[in-house]
Motif scaffolding. Structure first.
Motif, PDB file in Angstrom:
ATOM      1  N   LEU A  68      14.608  10.700   1.216  1.00 44.54           N
ATOM      2  CA  LEU A  68      13.880  10.130  -0.169  1.00 44.54           C
ATOM      3  C   LEU A  68      14.430   9.918  -0.972  1.00 44.54           C
ATOM      4  O   LEU A  68      14.836  10.013  -2.155  1.00 44.54           O
ATOM      5  N   LEU A  69      14.787   8.378  -1.002  1.00 47.35           N
ATOM      6  CA  LEU A  69      15.666   6.884  -1.558  1.00 47.35           C
ATOM      7  C   LEU A  69      15.274   6.184  -2.734  1.00 47.35           C
ATOM      8  O   LEU A  69      14.279   5.248  -2.235  1.00 47.35           O
ATOM      9  N   PHE A  70      15.983   6.689  -3.944  1.00 49.02           N
ATOM     10  CA  PHE A  70      15.447   6.120  -4.952  1.00 49.02           C
ATOM     11  C   PHE A  70      16.993   4.727  -4.986  1.00 49.02           C
ATOM     12  O   PHE A  70      17.448   5.537  -5.561  1.00 49.02           O
ATOM     13  N   VAL A  71      16.142   4.264  -5.063  1.00 50.19           N
ATOM     14  CA  VAL A  71      16.321   2.579  -4.875  1.00 50.19           C
ATOM     15  C   VAL A  71      16.622   1.605  -6.589  1.00 50.19           C
ATOM     16  O   VAL A  71      15.250   1.750  -6.494  1.00 50.19           O
ATOM     17  N   ASP A  72      17.396   0.993  -7.207  1.00 49.74           N
ATOM     18  CA  ASP A  72      17.167   0.477  -7.803  1.00 49.74           C
ATOM     19  C   ASP A  72      16.935  -1.031  -7.750  1.00 49.74           C
ATOM     20  O   ASP A  72      17.459  -0.909  -6.604  1.00 49.74           O
ATOM     21  N   LYS A 106       1.064  -1.243  -0.562  1.00 50.04           N
ATOM     22  CA  LYS A 106       0.089   0.221  -0.086  1.00 50.04           C
ATOM     23  C   LYS A 106       0.853   1.026  -0.304  1.00 50.04           C
ATOM     24  O   LYS A 106       1.779   2.235   0.644  1.00 50.04           O
ATOM     25  N   PHE A 107       1.229   1.505  -1.032  1.00 51.94           N
ATOM     26  CA  PHE A 107       2.202   2.713  -0.941  1.00 51.94           C
ATOM     27  C   PHE A 107       1.547   4.053  -1.097  1.00 51.94           C
ATOM     28  O   PHE A 107       0.147   4.318  -1.857  1.00 51.94           O
ATOM     29  N   GLN A 108       1.890   5.261  -0.828  1.00 50.33           N
ATOM     30  CA  GLN A 108       1.128   6.673  -0.636  1.00 50.33           C
ATOM     31  C   GLN A 108       1.819   7.356  -2.143  1.00 50.33           C
ATOM     32  O   GLN A 108       2.947   7.955  -2.233  1.00 50.33           O
ATOM     33  N   GLU A 117       2.969  18.434 -12.152  1.00 47.58           N
ATOM     34  CA  GLU A 117       4.769  18.142 -11.840  1.00 47.58           C
ATOM     35  C   GLU A 117       4.181  16.014 -11.274  1.00 47.58           C
ATOM     36  O   GLU A 117       3.829  15.225 -11.484  1.00 47.58           O
ATOM     37  N   HIS A 118       5.353  16.074 -11.347  1.00 50.58           N
ATOM     38  CA  HIS A 118       5.729  14.677 -10.536  1.00 50.58           C
ATOM     39  C   HIS A 118       5.719  14.237  -9.269  1.00 50.58           C
ATOM     40  O   HIS A 118       5.762  14.938  -8.275  1.00 50.58           O
ATOM     41  N   LYS A 119       4.935  12.829  -9.017  1.00 51.37           N
ATOM     42  CA  LYS A 119       4.589  12.571  -7.280  1.00 51.37           C
ATOM     43  C   LYS A 119       5.369  12.008  -7.489  1.00 51.37           C
ATOM     44  O   LYS A 119       4.967  10.460  -8.776  1.00 51.37           O
ATOM     45  N   TYR A 120       5.592  11.860  -5.939  1.00 52.27           N
ATOM     46  CA  TYR A 120       6.328  10.523  -5.786  1.00 52.27           C
ATOM     47  C   TYR A 120       4.613   8.879  -5.156  1.00 52.27           C
ATOM     48  O   TYR A 120       3.795   9.217  -4.245  1.00 52.27           O
ATOM     49  N   GLN A 121       5.498   7.750  -5.457  1.00 49.24           N
ATOM     50  CA  GLN A 121       4.650   6.344  -4.675  1.00 49.24           C
ATOM     51  C   GLN A 121       5.392   6.114  -3.851  1.00 49.24           C
ATOM     52  O   GLN A 121       6.418   5.293  -4.321  1.00 49.24           O
ATOM     53  N   THR A 122       4.989   6.604  -1.664  1.00 45.40           N
ATOM     54  CA  THR A 122       6.039   5.658  -1.373  1.00 45.40           C
ATOM     55  C   THR A 122       6.026   4.536  -0.321  1.00 45.40           C
ATOM     56  O   THR A 122       4.897   4.989   0.022  1.00 45.40           O
ATOM     57  N   LEU A 123       7.153   4.647   0.321  1.00 46.61           N
ATOM     58  CA  LEU A 123       6.536   3.728   1.400  1.00 46.61           C
ATOM     59  C   LEU A 123       7.862   4.350   2.963  1.00 46.61           C
ATOM     60  O   LEU A 123       8.800   3.734   2.506  1.00 46.61           O
ATOM     61  N   LYS A 124       7.385   4.561   3.540  1.00 49.32           N
ATOM     62  CA  LYS A 124       8.089   5.088   4.654  1.00 49.32           C
ATOM     63  C   LYS A 124       8.196   4.017   5.551  1.00 49.32           C
ATOM     64  O   LYS A 124       7.029   3.185   6.617  1.00 49.32           O
ATOM     65  N   LYS A 125       9.463   3.749   5.690  1.00 51.09           N
ATOM     66  CA  LYS A 125      10.198   2.873   7.011  1.00 51.09           C
ATOM     67  C   LYS A 125      10.697   2.725   8.165  1.00 51.09           C
ATOM     68  O   LYS A 125      11.491   3.903   7.791  1.00 51.09           O
ATOM     69  N   ASN A 126      10.546   3.022   9.303  1.00 52.36           N
ATOM     70  CA  ASN A 126      11.322   2.786  10.539  1.00 52.36           C
ATOM     71  C   ASN A 126      13.154   1.499  10.583  1.00 52.36           C
ATOM     72  O   ASN A 126      12.405   0.946   9.731  1.00 52.36           O
ATOM     73  N   LYS A 181      13.522   7.465  10.400  1.00 51.12           N
ATOM     74  CA  LYS A 181      12.904   6.589   9.336  1.00 51.12           C
ATOM     75  C   LYS A 181      13.321   7.152   8.253  1.00 51.12           C
ATOM     76  O   LYS A 181      14.391   7.881   7.433  1.00 51.12           O
ATOM     77  N   VAL A 182      13.293   6.275   6.906  1.00 51.15           N
ATOM     78  CA  VAL A 182      13.055   6.828   5.837  1.00 51.15           C
ATOM     79  C   VAL A 182      12.399   6.351   5.035  1.00 51.15           C
ATOM     80  O   VAL A 182      11.105   5.270   4.840  1.00 51.15           O
ATOM     81  N   ILE A 183      11.939   7.581   3.187  1.00 50.07           N
ATOM     82  CA  ILE A 183      11.027   6.636   2.462  1.00 50.07           C
ATOM     83  C   ILE A 183      11.824   6.862   1.295  1.00 50.07           C
ATOM     84  O   ILE A 183      11.965   6.783   0.284  1.00 50.07           O
ATOM     85  N   PHE A 184      10.757   5.180   1.054  1.00 50.86           N
ATOM     86  CA  PHE A 184      11.586   4.616  -0.466  1.00 50.86           C
ATOM     87  C   PHE A 184      10.785   4.600  -1.330  1.00 50.86           C
ATOM     88  O   PHE A 184       9.670   4.695  -1.175  1.00 50.86           O
ATOM     89  N   VAL A 185      11.501   5.383  -2.542  1.00 52.50           N
ATOM     90  CA  VAL A 185      10.461   5.303  -3.675  1.00 52.50           C
ATOM     91  C   VAL A 185      10.239   4.272  -4.888  1.00 52.50           C
ATOM     92  O   VAL A 185      10.927   4.085  -5.193  1.00 52.50           O
ATOM     93  N   ASN A 186       8.185   4.408  -5.062  1.00 46.04           N
ATOM     94  CA  ASN A 186       8.766   2.709  -5.533  1.00 46.04           C
ATOM     95  C   ASN A 186       8.092   3.401  -7.201  1.00 46.04           C
ATOM     96  O   ASN A 186       8.464   2.472  -8.022  1.00 46.04           O
TER      97      ASN A 186
END
Length: 249
Positions: A181-185, A127-129, A225-234, A207-212
């Motif tokens: 806000l972490l963009f990870v391959d 469930k990404f935001q 504009e661009h919006k990010y689909q994200t998942l915040k994790k501890n 916390k870190v926010i992963f960009v899906n």
């Protein structure tokens, strides 16, 4: 009656010219800065029946079929008003794009754009935001493939690195508890990412926010504009001496 027919005919001619003149690539005019968002597409390309949006910080293309009719762009579920005035494409009466990068800032910005390659996960089982974040306390970090070595690194201030000490230096001078806000391959190894998380934990970042995924959006207030689909994790790290030493070596 004649005047009404003339105005209708003129409107149709202008609409047809707009649709015919929109083909090709348009670059966002940063000098106009009519948008408060930092996530305006770097460029928009119209090709045949498609529209392609390019993300501003690294090459990430989003392609959609588009219908152009009555000075409106119809793509996804959006209806976007536009007009072409000379060499300028105007979106929603606010955002301006030109056929060539604007001087002096935008040209330098595009030339210095990151060449990192990131294939985002684009997962659908979580469930990404679809969030936007306040840039004052958000730091964009990119972990992906160096275009020449084909190896994965964290990109920091235009430098590719995997050194833990450099990770730590990126937190110097920041306010309390920033969030990455972490963009990870999607092919990144967890062992390599753990160094990023450990550095964050050392600096009391919890916390870190992963960009899906990155997705183009539109509304009347902000335009395109661009919006990010994200998942915040501890961040959970066990501070065991042997565990930490493997990253410091």
């Amino acid at each position: 009656m004649k005047q009404h027919l003339y105005l209708t005919f003129l409107f149709l001619i202008l609409s047809c010219n707009n649709e015919r003149n929109i083909e090709g690539t348009w670059y966002y005019n940063y000098l106009s800065e009519t948008s408060s968002s930092n996530e305006v597409p770097e460029s928009i390309t119209f090709r045949n029946d498609s529209v392609i949006f390019n993300y501003p910080y690294f090459d990430f293309l989003e392609n959609h079929s588009v219908k152009i009719e009555n000075s409106h762009l119809y793509f996804k579920n959006f209806e976007v008003p536009f007009k072409v005035s000379g060499d300028t494409l105007i979106i929603n009466e606010k955002q301006k794009f030109t056929k060539t990068p604007s001087e002096p800032f935008a040209k330098d910005y595009i030339e210095n754009k990151s060449d990192i390659k990131i294939d985002l996960p684009q997962l659908n089982q979580y469930k990404f935001q679809p969030d936007k974040y306040n840039n004052d306390n958000i730091f964009l970090k990119f972990y992906g493939v160096h275009p020449k070595t084909n190896r994965q690194y964290l990109l920091i201030n235009d430098v590719y690195t995997n050194k833990f000490s450099v990770y730590l230096s990126t937190y110097g001078g920041h306010g309390p508890s920033p969030v990455d806000l972490l963009f990870v391959d999607k092919n990144a190894l967890m062992f390599d990412l753990e160094k990023v998380f450990l550095a964050a934990k050392f600096m009391n970042q919890l916390k870190v926010i992963f960009v899906n995924d990155i997705q183009v959006s539109f509304d009347e207030n902000h335009g395109i504009e661009h919006k990010y689909q994200t998942l915040k994790k501890n961040i959970f790290i066990f501070f065991m001496r042997q565990y930490i030493l493997q990253f410091l070596s």
